[in-house]
Design a protein around this motif. Sequence first.
Motif, PDB file in Angstrom:
ATOM      1  N   SER A  58      30.672  42.707  17.777  1.00 30.84           N
ATOM      2  CA  SER A  58      30.119  43.691  17.116  1.00 30.84           C
ATOM      3  C   SER A  58      30.430  44.759  17.254  1.00 30.84           C
ATOM      4  O   SER A  58      30.146  46.266  17.000  1.00 30.84           O
ATOM      5  N   VAL A  59      29.118  44.822  18.297  1.00 36.53           N
ATOM      6  CA  VAL A  59      28.451  46.487  19.078  1.00 36.53           C
ATOM      7  C   VAL A  59      29.728  47.169  20.127  1.00 36.53           C
ATOM      8  O   VAL A  59      29.838  47.937  19.805  1.00 36.53           O
ATOM      9  N   TRP A  68      25.390  50.514  16.828  1.00 32.41           N
ATOM     10  CA  TRP A  68      25.037  49.605  16.686  1.00 32.41           C
ATOM     11  C   TRP A  68      23.300  48.939  15.196  1.00 32.41           C
ATOM     12  O   TRP A  68      23.237  49.127  14.875  1.00 32.41           O
ATOM     13  N   THR A  72      22.513  49.355  11.768  1.00 35.84           N
ATOM     14  CA  THR A  72      22.075  47.920  10.966  1.00 35.84           C
ATOM     15  C   THR A  72      20.736  48.489  10.739  1.00 35.84           C
ATOM     16  O   THR A  72      19.318  48.759  11.135  1.00 35.84           O
TER      17      THR A  72
END
Length: 96
Positions: A58-59, A68, A72
């Motif tokens: 995901s990063v 990221w 978040t």
Amino acid sequence: MSRVCELTAKGRQVGNNVSHANNKTKRTFLPNLQNVTLISDALGRSVRLRVSMNGLRSVEHVGGLDNWLLKTSDTLLSPRCAKLKKEIGKKQAVAA
């Protein structure tokens, strides 16, 4: 040390082993955690984190550690990552 990803807060899950005779016994599913070194562009240094491989993907998809952390919410991040996010925000505010 708890088995929780520092970036995504992914932890262990509980389920059942089911035998051929349909007997059910409790078991745990652990996330694939690895110690990785990620580079922060804003801070200009590397950071060592315990991250799930799903979180690492995901990063990379978002475009790096800085992006990221900024996107978040603080509730999902570990205290160490929340502190990093604060430092990155300050650096980017000074640069702008």
